[in-house]
Write an enzyme that holds these catalytic residues in place. Structure first.
Site, PDB file in Angstrom:
ATOM      1  N   GLY A 107      37.631  55.415  49.367  1.00 35.87           N
ATOM      2  CA  GLY A 107      38.542  56.050  50.264  1.00 35.87           C
ATOM      3  C   GLY A 107      38.915  55.324  49.795  1.00 35.87           C
ATOM      4  O   GLY A 107      39.803  54.063  49.314  1.00 35.87           O
ATOM      5  N   GLY A 147      34.058  65.096  49.076  1.00 38.35           N
ATOM      6  CA  GLY A 147      35.144  64.626  48.186  1.00 38.35           C
ATOM      7  C   GLY A 147      34.827  62.601  48.006  1.00 38.35           C
ATOM      8  O   GLY A 147      35.070  61.900  47.685  1.00 38.35           O
ATOM      9  N   VAL A 188      43.000  55.951  44.717  1.00 41.35           N
ATOM     10  CA  VAL A 188      43.403  54.817  45.211  1.00 41.35           C
ATOM     11  C   VAL A 188      44.816  54.749  44.860  1.00 41.35           C
ATOM     12  O   VAL A 188      45.342  53.692  45.907  1.00 41.35           O
ATOM     13  CB  VAL A 188      42.548  53.579  44.294  1.00 41.35           C
ATOM     14  N   GLY A 189      45.161  55.124  43.702  1.00 40.58           N
ATOM     15  CA  GLY A 189      46.654  54.718  43.685  1.00 40.58           C
ATOM     16  C   GLY A 189      47.654  55.007  44.802  1.00 40.58           C
ATOM     17  O   GLY A 189      48.707  54.453  44.869  1.00 40.58           O
ATOM     18  N   ALA A 190      47.052  56.787  44.816  1.00 41.35           N
ATOM     19  CA  ALA A 190      48.154  56.966  46.039  1.00 41.35           C
ATOM     20  C   ALA A 190      48.085  56.421  46.980  1.00 41.35           C
ATOM     21  O   ALA A 190      49.375  56.337  47.680  1.00 41.35           O
ATOM     22  CB  ALA A 190      47.798  58.646  45.900  1.00 41.35           C
ATOM     23  N   GLU A 203      32.090  62.242  42.408  1.00 42.71           N
ATOM     24  CA  GLU A 203      32.614  63.077  41.383  1.00 42.71           C
ATOM     25  C   GLU A 203      32.305  64.571  41.218  1.00 42.71           C
ATOM     26  O   GLU A 203      31.315  64.359  41.434  1.00 42.71           O
ATOM     27  CB  GLU A 203      32.716  62.220  40.847  1.00 42.71           C
ATOM     28  N   LYS A 231      28.893  46.936  40.192  1.00 44.77           N
ATOM     29  CA  LYS A 231      29.216  45.284  41.152  1.00 44.77           C
ATOM     30  C   LYS A 231      28.343  44.462  41.252  1.00 44.77           C
ATOM     31  O   LYS A 231      29.286  43.284  41.632  1.00 44.77           O
ATOM     32  CB  LYS A 231      29.367  46.718  42.755  1.00 44.77           C
TER      33      LYS A 231
END
Lengths: 455, 455
Positions: free
Chosen positions: B323, B207, B34-36, B210, B225
């Site tokens: 994703g 993917g 997510v960071g990318a 995990e 959540k």
């Protein structure tokens, strides 16, 4: 309040403990279906709205065309008048809710409100589609916002989704079923085989279509909404002459039969999309939609908007597209934003503790239907023994299958039971007892069953 | 900028013409999936975000656990370090995005950020579900907001829907499919007949799961959540011990067969609802869902949340639940709100003209498939004459039906054609020519066909 010893935001976050809400007076123009819903629901959920926004939103004055007409809601007579200027003249009124429809008086009212520095909330799609460019320019000039969540897709917060939730996305396309009247008519033609005329008559009888249904059945109501969605998405005002609009009034029942044979149904679909050169098409017309697609299953007066953003991918937003309550939910959302912005300069975002209408339920007290699969000895009397353990805890069996094709030759078989509403604690107790029966082999498989009734 | 001769709001509304955006420096903790995505998409849609928010959101510093690891995105090495305190120490950084996961370092980082008066954006559902009460209390004390749209349901803006879009509603119930990993596994078990172990292995290869899938398949990710959604809806923090959680790892393929025979499929369903006494149950567990219900058709890694509000009724929000890109869309939405609030004190709401990526397409140039139904003379050569007129304008026929059961005895019959992609202008021209053929009776019936390909 402004002398509180912490910042605005900190105040907001502390609200529930320290709440001294400021009253925001609003003027309501129009007391028809949606206007009455706003009046009624603002009052019904007042406690919650005060907690969540820190503002007490009060209707101070209502204007209607005909004072003598009977209404869905009781409004004190001294609050009601027929002169819209009364809303402008009242200096205490900070927000004007325009729900009178049309593009003439509504236009005058909104312009006057903006010039008087009053925030505007409107559900008027025709007004925005036809004169939005002028009105937003005037709003700029006057430094006052216009909110319009109720203008598109009733209770679905699609304006906010496009403005905020998907703000980082370039919108690749939008496919929407955004006129409940037409969707009701087409659903009845498709599912009950009614003619267009009969389906329209039924829609009118049920209150889904107006006495004069032209704006809806011509496709223009949906087209107005499509213009608003497209303009928000692409950042320029779509000229009406660039929109392709066709109504539902020429569809023959034969077309539904052929469409079905080809694997389609017919929906009044609004399509917004840009081609690879950035040319944006906006169209509202009866369209063959594949039966396998989720949009084909949007029935009756429901609306759905399928948004494709370049980052988020496909998202679908579905809900009631018209009607007193759903549309008033959107007007009230806008009022909450308007009020919080007036009181605090920004809307609260975070967790607002209030505990107004709920507390935690112990897990074992939760009630549900259950599915139970047992591997049991293939011998008489097994079902009776299992049923006895269930019955001891007042758990009823609604159906049972013992499938022959899954039996094996090892002297054991499957027993599948569907159980009536039961408390989880009772189910656990029954399972312990059933597990201990010598006719039961291995670990029972059991799951909740969601009937989705009443939800 | 603060000396501009109009109010903040008026400035906002005038933004596009006068844009001199202020830069908001952010610190990014975590450069995984997510960071990318956040780093990449902030850059890809920078122009749009500047126009829509009036802020230029720049990643100034990135912290990662292992500096030497290869990344999806290229970040200048001097921006990267492994010490999270670097984000706190940099006075220029106003917003910290926490995407490192877990509840220990992430907790320390968020607390330090709040104490340093830096806005926090997080996608960390475990952190909020387990320690949200403390963190929001600290945010209150520090007067700094925490945004968390990415914590639930990936790209679906469900937090905003509950906080704002449905703000006037008491939430009666929420039914959600909010774990993409489990939904992928269950979809493959149901549709391809895979065992749990095989479906999990496939999910890991693709993917969707995990290497250590425990948090997902145990049901706890979805439960975290659900706790967040329930706490927002009911205004008190749901204690974890009051949540009933079961994973998908014990489901046998036999259960899918029995469920199907009974008219159900199996979903990991999170259910939040209050009974008539206001007792709130929160549960995440494998559940039999009726095949006829829309939730049964939510497949693969998609998520869906069905919300029932007392005013708005049933609404459904559907999209990609996990994703890189979808989740980064939600982080960016939060960043836009954080930035606009820092720069202007409020977020813009209205119409932002920018015209960055589109202009209107002439209606006649729009391209679509079409359906065409003609009433024609029941004689040889009719199809050839119609096809000739279509072919002249390069319009191909993809299929044709001439149903015998709808023929009548009056010497005429129906001819139904499905046409390949054609420009509307060409279709209109062909229709004029076809109308003029003496073998064609009455008015042709024609409609667009929406293939919904590529959308």
């Amino acid at each position: 309040m402004t002398s509180a010893p912490f910042s605005i935001l900190s105040f907001l976050l502390l609200m529930p403990a320290t709440i001294t809400s400021r009253t925001i007076h609003i003027g309501l123009a129009g007391l028809g279906n949606v206007g009455a819903g706003v009046y009624k629901n603002l009052d019904a959920n007042r406690d919650l709205i005060v907690q969540r926004t820190g503002a007490d939103i009060r209707v101070k004055r209502v204007i209607v065309r005909d004072i003598s007409r009977a209404r869905d809601v009781e409004v004190p007579p001294d609050m009601v008048s027929s002169r819209w200027q009364d809303l402008i003249d009242d200096a205490e009124i900070e927000v004007i809710v325009e729900l009178i429809g049309g593009t003439t008086t509504a236009y005058d009212l909104v312009c006057a409100a903006l010039r008087a520095k009053k925030t505007v909330v409107t559900g008027n799609k025709a007004l925005l589609a036809e004169r939005g460019q002028e009105l937003f320019a005037l709003a700029e000039k006057c430094g006052v916002p216009i909110y319009f969540e109720a203008a598109v897709a009733g209770g679905i917060p699609i304006i906010q989704v496009l403005q905020e939730g998907l703000v980082g996305n370039r919108i690749l396309s939008i496919h929407g079923i955004i006129n409940g009247t037409c969707n009701y008519i087409l659903t009845r033609m498709s599912q009950a085989g009614l003619s267009y005329a009969d389906a329209l008559r039924e829609a009118q009888e049920k209150g889904y279509a107006e006495a004069d249904p032209t704006l809806d059945v011509s496709g223009w109501d949906a087209a107005h909404k499509a213009i608003i969605l497209a303009s928000l998405s692409y950042g320029f005002w779509i000229p009406q002459e660039c929109v392709h609009v066709e109504g539902v009034d020429k569809i023959d029942i034969a077309d539904f039969k052929f469409a079905k044979r080809l694997g389609y149904t017919i929906k009044l679909l609004s399509v917004i999309r840009a081609d690879e050169k950035g040319l944006v098409e906006v169209r509202t017309q009866p369209t063959l939609v594949p039966l396998s697609h989720v949009l084909a299953s949007v029935s009756g007066s429901f609306n759905a908007v399928l948004v494709n953003g370049d980052i988020v991918g496909e998202s679908l937003f579905y809900g009631r597209g018209a009607g007193q309550d759903p549309t008033s939910s959107s007007v009230i959302s806008d009022l909450c934003e308007a009020a919080a912005t007036l009181v605090y300069g920004a809307r609260h975002s975070g967790f607002v503790p209030h505990g107004l209408y709920g507390k935690s339920k112990p897990v074992d007290d939760t009630v549900s239907h259950y599915y139970l699969r047992l591997t049991v000895a293939d011998e008489p009397g097994v079902l009776a023994r299992v049923a006895t353990e269930l019955g001891r805890r007042s758990i009823g069996i609604s159906s049972m299958i013992q499938p022959e094709d899954l039996e094996d030759t090892s002297g054991q078989t499957s027993l599948v039971l569907m159980l009536h509403d039961a408390k989880l604690g009772d189910v656990k107790g029954a399972l312990d007892a059933i597990r201990a029966l010598d006719c039961v082999r291995g670990e029972p498989s059991w799951m909740r069953v969601e009937t989705l009734q009443g939800s």
